[in-house]
Design a protein around this motif. Structure first.
Motif, PDB file in Angstrom:
ATOM      1  N   ILE A  21       0.840  -1.205   0.000  1.00 44.02           N
ATOM      2  CA  ILE A  21       0.000   0.000   0.000  1.00 44.02           C
ATOM      3  C   ILE A  21       0.872   1.251   0.000  1.00 44.02           C
ATOM      4  O   ILE A  21       0.642   2.190  -0.770  1.00 44.02           O
ATOM      5  CB  ILE A  21      -0.951  -0.033   1.221  1.00 44.02           C
ATOM      6  CG1 ILE A  21      -1.943  -1.186   1.079  1.00 44.02           C
ATOM      7  CG2 ILE A  21      -1.686   1.294   1.376  1.00 44.02           C
ATOM      8  CD1 ILE A  21      -2.687  -1.550   2.360  1.00 44.02           C
ATOM      9  N   LYS A  22       1.926   1.235   0.846  1.00 46.00           N
ATOM     10  CA  LYS A  22       2.820   2.406   0.923  1.00 46.00           C
ATOM     11  C   LYS A  22       3.491   2.677  -0.420  1.00 46.00           C
ATOM     12  O   LYS A  22       3.604   3.819  -0.857  1.00 46.00           O
ATOM     13  CB  LYS A  22       3.907   2.163   1.983  1.00 46.00           C
ATOM     14  CG  LYS A  22       3.482   2.589   3.362  1.00 46.00           C
ATOM     15  CD  LYS A  22       4.630   2.470   4.348  1.00 46.00           C
ATOM     16  CE  LYS A  22       4.057   2.454   5.758  1.00 46.00           C
ATOM     17  NZ  LYS A  22       4.817   1.651   6.685  1.00 46.00           N
ATOM     18  N   THR A  23       3.947   1.618  -1.074  1.00 47.02           N
ATOM     19  CA  THR A  23       4.643   1.782  -2.357  1.00 47.02           C
ATOM     20  C   THR A  23       3.703   2.386  -3.399  1.00 47.02           C
ATOM     21  O   THR A  23       4.061   3.331  -4.111  1.00 47.02           O
ATOM     22  CB  THR A  23       5.184   0.421  -2.859  1.00 47.02           C
ATOM     23  OG1 THR A  23       6.067  -0.096  -1.876  1.00 47.02           O
ATOM     24  CG2 THR A  23       5.911   0.554  -4.186  1.00 47.02           C
ATOM     25  N   LEU A  24       2.499   1.871  -3.461  1.00 47.35           N
ATOM     26  CA  LEU A  24       1.540   2.391  -4.453  1.00 47.35           C
ATOM     27  C   LEU A  24       1.210   3.854  -4.166  1.00 47.35           C
ATOM     28  O   LEU A  24       1.189   4.695  -5.077  1.00 47.35           O
ATOM     29  CB  LEU A  24       0.268   1.538  -4.449  1.00 47.35           C
ATOM     30  CG  LEU A  24       0.422   0.128  -5.024  1.00 47.35           C
ATOM     31  CD1 LEU A  24      -0.799  -0.722  -4.697  1.00 47.35           C
ATOM     32  CD2 LEU A  24       0.651   0.169  -6.531  1.00 47.35           C
ATOM     33  N   GLU A  25       0.992   4.167  -2.894  1.00 48.85           N
ATOM     34  CA  GLU A  25       0.632   5.556  -2.554  1.00 48.85           C
ATOM     35  C   GLU A  25       1.805   6.499  -2.811  1.00 48.85           C
ATOM     36  O   GLU A  25       1.617   7.621  -3.284  1.00 48.85           O
ATOM     37  CB  GLU A  25       0.158   5.621  -1.104  1.00 48.85           C
ATOM     38  CG  GLU A  25      -1.220   4.988  -0.950  1.00 48.85           C
ATOM     39  CD  GLU A  25      -1.781   5.011   0.460  1.00 48.85           C
ATOM     40  OE1 GLU A  25      -2.986   4.825   0.618  1.00 48.85           O
ATOM     41  OE2 GLU A  25      -0.985   5.204   1.406  1.00 48.85           O
ATOM     42  N   LYS A  26       3.015   6.008  -2.525  1.00 40.11           N
ATOM     43  CA  LYS A  26       4.211   6.826  -2.781  1.00 40.11           C
ATOM     44  C   LYS A  26       4.323   7.159  -4.275  1.00 40.11           C
ATOM     45  O   LYS A  26       4.839   8.212  -4.649  1.00 40.11           O
ATOM     46  CB  LYS A  26       5.446   6.034  -2.310  1.00 40.11           C
ATOM     47  CG  LYS A  26       6.752   6.795  -2.326  1.00 40.11           C
ATOM     48  CD  LYS A  26       7.869   5.961  -1.745  1.00 40.11           C
ATOM     49  CE  LYS A  26       8.323   4.889  -2.717  1.00 40.11           C
ATOM     50  NZ  LYS A  26       9.354   4.003  -2.231  1.00 40.11           N
ATOM     51  N   ARG A 139       9.166   5.940 -12.291  1.00 31.86           N
ATOM     52  CA  ARG A 139       9.207   5.469 -10.896  1.00 31.86           C
ATOM     53  C   ARG A 139       9.819   4.072 -10.821  1.00 31.86           C
ATOM     54  O   ARG A 139      10.612   3.773  -9.937  1.00 31.86           O
ATOM     55  CB  ARG A 139       7.804   5.439 -10.270  1.00 31.86           C
ATOM     56  CG  ARG A 139       7.011   6.724 -10.382  1.00 31.86           C
ATOM     57  CD  ARG A 139       7.645   7.830  -9.548  1.00 31.86           C
ATOM     58  NE  ARG A 139       6.961   9.075  -9.802  1.00 31.86           N
ATOM     59  CZ  ARG A 139       5.981   9.574  -9.036  1.00 31.86           C
ATOM     60  NH1 ARG A 139       5.595   8.923  -7.971  1.00 31.86           N
ATOM     61  NH2 ARG A 139       5.418  10.719  -9.346  1.00 31.86           N
ATOM     62  N   LEU A 140       9.426   3.228 -11.768  1.00 33.79           N
ATOM     63  CA  LEU A 140       9.945   1.859 -11.769  1.00 33.79           C
ATOM     64  C   LEU A 140      11.444   1.848 -12.062  1.00 33.79           C
ATOM     65  O   LEU A 140      12.210   1.100 -11.441  1.00 33.79           O
ATOM     66  CB  LEU A 140       9.192   1.023 -12.808  1.00 33.79           C
ATOM     67  CG  LEU A 140       7.756   0.652 -12.412  1.00 33.79           C
ATOM     68  CD1 LEU A 140       6.928   0.282 -13.637  1.00 33.79           C
ATOM     69  CD2 LEU A 140       7.755  -0.489 -11.401  1.00 33.79           C
ATOM     70  N   GLU A 141      11.863   2.699 -12.992  1.00 33.51           N
ATOM     71  CA  GLU A 141      13.292   2.744 -13.331  1.00 33.51           C
ATOM     72  C   GLU A 141      14.099   3.292 -12.156  1.00 33.51           C
ATOM     73  O   GLU A 141      15.179   2.772 -11.834  1.00 33.51           O
ATOM     74  CB  GLU A 141      13.508   3.555 -14.609  1.00 33.51           C
ATOM     75  CG  GLU A 141      13.119   2.736 -15.839  1.00 33.51           C
ATOM     76  CD  GLU A 141      13.088   3.541 -17.128  1.00 33.51           C
ATOM     77  OE1 GLU A 141      13.318   4.767 -17.091  1.00 33.51           O
ATOM     78  OE2 GLU A 141      12.812   2.930 -18.178  1.00 33.51           O
ATOM     79  N   GLU A 142      13.581   4.320 -11.491  1.00 30.31           N
ATOM     80  CA  GLU A 142      14.268   4.876 -10.305  1.00 30.31           C
ATOM     81  C   GLU A 142      14.403   3.799  -9.223  1.00 30.31           C
ATOM     82  O   GLU A 142      15.430   3.700  -8.554  1.00 30.31           O
ATOM     83  CB  GLU A 142      13.468   6.053  -9.729  1.00 30.31           C
ATOM     84  CG  GLU A 142      13.600   7.339 -10.516  1.00 30.31           C
ATOM     85  CD  GLU A 142      12.535   8.369 -10.142  1.00 30.31           C
ATOM     86  OE1 GLU A 142      12.476   9.404 -10.832  1.00 30.31           O
ATOM     87  OE2 GLU A 142      11.751   8.140  -9.193  1.00 30.31           O
ATOM     88  N   HIS A 143      13.354   3.014  -9.077  1.00 34.22           N
ATOM     89  CA  HIS A 143      13.379   1.948  -8.063  1.00 34.22           C
ATOM     90  C   HIS A 143      14.480   0.936  -8.365  1.00 34.22           C
ATOM     91  O   HIS A 143      15.203   0.491  -7.475  1.00 34.22           O
ATOM     92  CB  HIS A 143      12.006   1.265  -8.018  1.00 34.22           C
ATOM     93  CG  HIS A 143      11.910   0.179  -6.990  1.00 34.22           C
ATOM     94  ND1 HIS A 143      12.091  -1.147  -7.287  1.00 34.22           N
ATOM     95  CD2 HIS A 143      11.695   0.241  -5.658  1.00 34.22           C
ATOM     96  CE1 HIS A 143      11.956  -1.859  -6.184  1.00 34.22           C
ATOM     97  NE2 HIS A 143      11.714  -1.045  -5.184  1.00 34.22           N
ATOM     98  N   ARG A 144      14.631   0.607  -9.654  1.00 38.58           N
ATOM     99  CA  ARG A 144      15.683  -0.366 -10.035  1.00 38.58           C
ATOM    100  C   ARG A 144      17.080   0.207  -9.761  1.00 38.58           C
ATOM    101  O   ARG A 144      17.979  -0.485  -9.297  1.00 38.58           O
ATOM    102  CB  ARG A 144      15.556  -0.724 -11.522  1.00 38.58           C
ATOM    103  CG  ARG A 144      14.252  -1.413 -11.867  1.00 38.58           C
ATOM    104  CD  ARG A 144      14.416  -2.899 -11.953  1.00 38.58           C
ATOM    105  NE  ARG A 144      13.114  -3.537 -12.034  1.00 38.58           N
ATOM    106  CZ  ARG A 144      12.730  -4.342 -13.034  1.00 38.58           C
ATOM    107  NH1 ARG A 144      13.541  -4.588 -14.025  1.00 38.58           N
ATOM    108  NH2 ARG A 144      11.549  -4.897 -13.008  1.00 38.58           N
ATOM    109  N   ASP A 150      21.749  -0.101  -3.577  1.00 45.40           N
ATOM    110  CA  ASP A 150      21.676  -0.770  -2.272  1.00 45.40           C
ATOM    111  C   ASP A 150      22.483  -2.070  -2.263  1.00 45.40           C
ATOM    112  O   ASP A 150      23.161  -2.390  -1.286  1.00 45.40           O
ATOM    113  CB  ASP A 150      20.217  -1.072  -1.898  1.00 45.40           C
ATOM    114  CG  ASP A 150      19.439   0.188  -1.552  1.00 45.40           C
ATOM    115  OD1 ASP A 150      20.067   1.251  -1.374  1.00 45.40           O
ATOM    116  OD2 ASP A 150      18.196   0.105  -1.477  1.00 45.40           O
ATOM    117  N   VAL A 151      22.413  -2.812  -3.370  1.00 45.66           N
ATOM    118  CA  VAL A 151      23.158  -4.078  -3.452  1.00 45.66           C
ATOM    119  C   VAL A 151      24.661  -3.796  -3.438  1.00 45.66           C
ATOM    120  O   VAL A 151      25.434  -4.449  -2.719  1.00 45.66           O
ATOM    121  CB  VAL A 151      22.760  -4.882  -4.710  1.00 45.66           C
ATOM    122  CG1 VAL A 151      23.684  -6.075  -4.894  1.00 45.66           C
ATOM    123  CG2 VAL A 151      21.314  -5.348  -4.606  1.00 45.66           C
TER     124      VAL A 151
END
Ligand code: RP5
Length: 165
Positions: A21-26, A139-144, A150-151
Motif C-alpha cells: 500500500i505504501k509503495t503504491l501511494e508513494k 518510478r519503476l526505473e528509479e526503483h531499479r 543498495d546491493v
C-alpha cells in the motif's frame, strides 16, 4: 491518478500488505483498501468485484491465507486483472495459500505472487499500470537504480565486515 484495490481476506493479513500500500501511494496510485472475505462476506466481495471497473478501479490486488480462494472468486466477477498474494497464515507455512491461489482452472487467471509477496504485488501492479500511465515507467526505473545502489553498498559493507575480522 490510477486506482487500485487492495483487498485482504482478514485484518490479520495487513502486515504483508503495508509495504504494498505504501509503495503504491508513494507512486501516486490511489488505493482503495478493503477487508472482504470470500467465505465470511461472499455477497459483499462479489458486489465489490462486479462494480470495480465502473468505480474506476484498474486492477485488483487480493491477499488471503489458508484456503485462499479470495483472488480467484474476485477474478471470476470482473475482467480486470487480479494479482494474488498468498499469505503465510497457518501451520502449513503458506503453501496451502499459494496452491489455493496459483492453481486456477483454465478461464479465470490470477497473477499469483510469492508467499507474502506484498511488495512485488505493488511493483507488478505498477508495471501493468505503466502501459496506460507512462509516469510510472520513471518510478519503476528509479526503483531499479536504487535497488542496484543498495546491493553495491551491501557488498561494500560485507567486505568491510570481513576485513575487520
Ligand atoms: C483468510 O484466513 C484470511 O485471508 C487470513 O489470511 C486467514 C485467517 O484469517 P483470520 O482468522 O486471522 O481472520 O480468510
Amino acid at each position: 491518478m490510477p486506482k487500485v484495490s487492495v483487498i485482504m481476506g482478514s485484518q490479520s493479513d495487513l502486515p504483508v500488505l503495508e509495504m504494498c500500500i505504501k509503495t503504491l501511494e508513494k507512486w501516486d496510485v490511489e488505493v482503495d483498501v478493503q477487508v472482504l472475505s470470500a467465505h465470511r462476506t461472499p455477497d459483499l466481495a462479489a458486489a465489490y468485484a462486479r462494480s470495480a471497473r465502473d468505480n474506476g478501479v484498474e486492477l485488483l490486488i487480493a491477499a488471503a491465507g489458508k484456503a485462499a480462494h479470495l483472488a480467484g472468486v474476485l477474478a471470476s466477477m470482473t475482467t480486470l486483472p487480479v494479482i494474488g498474494v498468498p499469505i503465510k497464515s497457518s501451520t502449513m507455512d503458506g503453501l496451502d495459500s499459494l496452491l489455493s491461489m496459483v492453481q486456477m482452472p483454465n478461464g479465470i487467471p490470477v497473477g499469483t505472487m510469492a508467499i507474502n509477496g506484498g511488495e512485488n504485488a505493488a511493483l507488478f501492479a505498477a508495471q501493468v499500470l505503466s502501459l496506460k500511465h507512462p509516469y510510472l515507467v520513471e518510478r519503476l526505473e528509479e526503483h531499479r537504480v536504487k535497488m542496484q545502489a543498495d546491493v553495491l553498498a551491501s557488498g561494500e559493507a560485507v567486505r568491510q565486515k570481513l576485513g575487520a575480522e
